[in-house]
Design an enzyme around this catalytic site. Structure first.
Site, mmCIF file in Angstrom:
data_model
loop_
_atom_site.group_PDB
_atom_site.id
_atom_site.type_symbol
_atom_site.label_atom_id
_atom_site.label_comp_id
_atom_site.label_asym_id
_atom_site.label_seq_id
_atom_site.Cartn_x
_atom_site.Cartn_y
_atom_site.Cartn_z
ATOM 1 N N GLU A 79 0.873 -1.192 0.000
ATOM 2 C CA GLU A 79 0.000 0.000 0.000
ATOM 3 C C GLU A 79 0.900 1.229 0.000
ATOM 4 O OE1 GLU A 79 -2.459 2.416 -0.417
ATOM 5 O OE2 GLU A 79 -3.706 0.664 -0.023
ATOM 6 N N ASP A 106 4.940 1.210 -4.475
ATOM 7 C CA ASP A 106 4.125 0.830 -5.625
ATOM 8 C C ASP A 106 4.180 -0.694 -5.805
ATOM 9 O OD1 ASP A 106 3.020 0.375 -8.148
ATOM 10 O OD2 ASP A 106 3.863 2.195 -9.005
ATOM 11 N N ASP A 129 -8.743 1.285 -7.132
ATOM 12 C CA ASP A 129 -9.250 2.604 -7.544
ATOM 13 C C ASP A 129 -9.880 2.471 -8.929
ATOM 14 O OD1 ASP A 129 -8.260 4.228 -5.309
ATOM 15 O OD2 ASP A 129 -6.285 3.635 -6.049
ATOM 16 N N LYS A 133 -13.498 8.288 -14.612
ATOM 17 C CA LYS A 133 -13.543 9.156 -15.792
ATOM 18 C C LYS A 133 -12.760 8.512 -16.936
ATOM 19 C CE LYS A 133 -14.057 13.456 -13.329
ATOM 20 N NZ LYS A 133 -13.290 14.357 -12.491
ATOM 21 N N ASP A 165 -16.733 -2.835 -7.078
ATOM 22 C CA ASP A 165 -18.148 -2.455 -7.037
ATOM 23 C C ASP A 165 -18.479 -1.520 -8.206
ATOM 24 O OD1 ASP A 165 -16.547 -0.466 -6.002
ATOM 25 O OD2 ASP A 165 -18.062 0.263 -4.602
ATOM 26 N N THR A 202 -16.577 -6.287 3.583
ATOM 27 C CA THR A 202 -16.151 -5.085 4.312
ATOM 28 C C THR A 202 -17.367 -4.226 4.665
ATOM 29 O OG1 THR A 202 -15.880 -3.806 2.295
ATOM 30 C CG2 THR A 202 -13.953 -5.006 3.063
ATOM 31 N N LYS A 203 -17.129 -3.290 5.595
ATOM 32 C CA LYS A 203 -18.184 -2.376 6.038
ATOM 33 C C LYS A 203 -18.710 -1.570 4.840
ATOM 34 C CE LYS A 203 -16.891 0.590 9.193
ATOM 35 N NZ LYS A 203 -16.290 1.159 10.361
ATOM 36 N N PHE A 204 -17.757 -1.092 4.072
ATOM 37 C CA PHE A 204 -18.070 -0.284 2.908
ATOM 38 C C PHE A 204 -18.907 -1.077 1.893
ATOM 39 C CE2 PHE A 204 -15.804 -0.721 -1.171
ATOM 40 C CZ PHE A 204 -16.242 0.383 -1.866
HETATM 41 C C1 LIG Z 1 -10.132 2.197 -3.426
HETATM 42 S S1 LIG Z 1 -8.847 1.782 -2.322
HETATM 43 C C2 LIG Z 1 -9.374 0.192 -1.723
HETATM 44 C C3 LIG Z 1 -8.681 -0.222 -0.478
HETATM 45 C C4 LIG Z 1 -9.021 -1.618 0.052
HETATM 46 N N1 LIG Z 1 -8.564 -2.669 -0.824
HETATM 47 C C5 LIG Z 1 -10.484 -1.756 0.354
HETATM 48 O O1 LIG Z 1 -11.123 -2.665 -0.194
HETATM 49 O O2 LIG Z 1 -11.006 -0.968 1.153
HETATM 50 C C6 LIG Z 1 -7.492 1.359 -3.401
HETATM 51 C C7 LIG Z 1 -6.134 1.394 -2.696
HETATM 52 O O3 LIG Z 1 -5.128 0.934 -3.572
HETATM 53 C C8 LIG Z 1 -3.934 1.661 -3.332
HETATM 54 N N2 LIG Z 1 -3.109 1.540 -4.544
HETATM 55 C C9 LIG Z 1 -3.449 1.896 -5.798
HETATM 56 N N3 LIG Z 1 -2.484 1.617 -6.661
HETATM 57 C C10 LIG Z 1 -1.474 1.041 -5.924
HETATM 58 C C11 LIG Z 1 -0.194 0.529 -6.252
HETATM 59 N N4 LIG Z 1 0.242 0.543 -7.512
HETATM 60 N N5 LIG Z 1 0.560 0.044 -5.271
HETATM 61 C C12 LIG Z 1 0.116 0.031 -3.980
HETATM 62 N N6 LIG Z 1 -1.092 0.490 -3.601
HETATM 63 C C13 LIG Z 1 -1.874 0.994 -4.567
HETATM 64 C C14 LIG Z 1 -4.416 3.066 -3.026
HETATM 65 O O4 LIG Z 1 -3.483 3.782 -2.249
HETATM 66 C C15 LIG Z 1 -5.719 2.794 -2.257
HETATM 67 O O5 LIG Z 1 -5.517 2.794 -0.859
#
Ligand SMILES: C[S@@+](CC[C@H](N)C(=O)[O-])C[C@H]1O[C@@H](n2cnc3c(N)ncnc32)[C@H](O)[C@@H]1O
Length: 224
Positions: A79, A106, A129, A133, A165, A202-204
């Site tokens: 993360e 990363d 993520d 868009k 989702d 998850t909660k979300f």
């Molecule tokens: C929408 S959040 C979802 C977090 C978690 N998996 C959840 O279900 O609640 C996506 C996460 O992926 C992380 N992320 C995106 N690209 C990444 C990468 N290349 N390496 C590490 N983390 C990454 C972002 O920082 C973010 O916290």
């Protein structure tokens, strides 16, 4: 892949609580791994066990649940969001979960440089993520080169599991996975799977389901 690639995240400044910062200060040496250092994960964990990687674990809720429920497995979490990392470290410590290690980096670099080919029992990508868009779609982590990289790192019989989702992202992931010929879809209908019990809700996600939103799970396995 080259170092000029478009990243799948933007480093958010996001406020870190004193508790999360303290967790990082006090617990990083115990749970954190450095991207510059080569590791033998069997030495890191002090045993040889099936190794799972979670990409973008957010606050780490799913990772800590899975690791606690499966003490016979080892987990690497990657993360870039420091508050989330602090949150996870606190939970690991409070719940005395010992089979998780964390990179703050990363995930693409970690996969490319730190993970041996044919070594992972599973790769988890939960609610990446969505970059909704159209002009941002290029930032989505799931692309053919990402899937090729994941495939190389999976051991025979290992799986890639994504959940989202966003229907449009689910369709995109399915398209990309259909373009390759190594990983096989676990869904008998050739599309999406029912959420397996090992992925905690998850909660979300529970809130989304209450609001009538869908969740799509995609599970593809490397043949033995
Ligand atoms: C929408 S959040 C979802 C977090 C978690 N998996 C959840 O279900 O609640 C996506 C996460 O992926 C992380 N992320 C995106 N690209 C990444 C990468 N290349 N390496 C590490 N983390 C990454 C972002 O920082 C973010 O916290």
């Amino acid at each position: 892949m080259n170092s000029y690639r478009i990243r799948s995240f933007i480093r958010r400044q996001g406020r870190i609580t004193p508790g999360q910062q303290q967790a990082i200060d006090q617990l990083w040496l115990k749970y954190g791994l450095e991207p510059s250092q080569p590791y033998q994960f069997s030495q890191v964990f002090g045993r040889s066990a099936p190794l799972f990687l979670e990409i973008g674990f957010g606050n780490g809720g799913t990772l800590v649940e899975m690791a606690a429920a499966n003490p016979e497995h080892d987990y690497l979490g990657v993360e870039v969001h420091r508050p989330g990392i602090g949150h996870l470290l606190l939970q690991l410590e409070q719940r005395e979960v010992t089979n998780v290690r964390v990179y703050c980096h990363d995930a693409i670099d970690i996969l490319e440089q730190q993970i041996a080919d044919n070594s992972l029992a599973g790769v988890h990508l939960f609610f990446p993520d969505p970059w909704p868009k159209k002009r941002h779609h290029k930032r989505r982590i799931v692309r053919p080169d990402f899937i090729a990289l994941v495939t190389r790192k999976l051991q025979q019989g290992g799986y890639f599991h994504a959940a989202t989702d966003w229907e449009n992202y689910a369709e995109h992931i399915l398209d990309v996975l259909r373009q390759q010929s190594i990983l096989a879809n676990e869904s008998s209908g050739g599309t999406y799977c029912k959420r397996p019990d090992y992925r905690p809700i998850t909660k979300f996600e529970r809130r989304g389901v209450r609001l009538g939103h869908g969740v799509w799970d995609l599970i593809f396995r490397k043949p033995t």
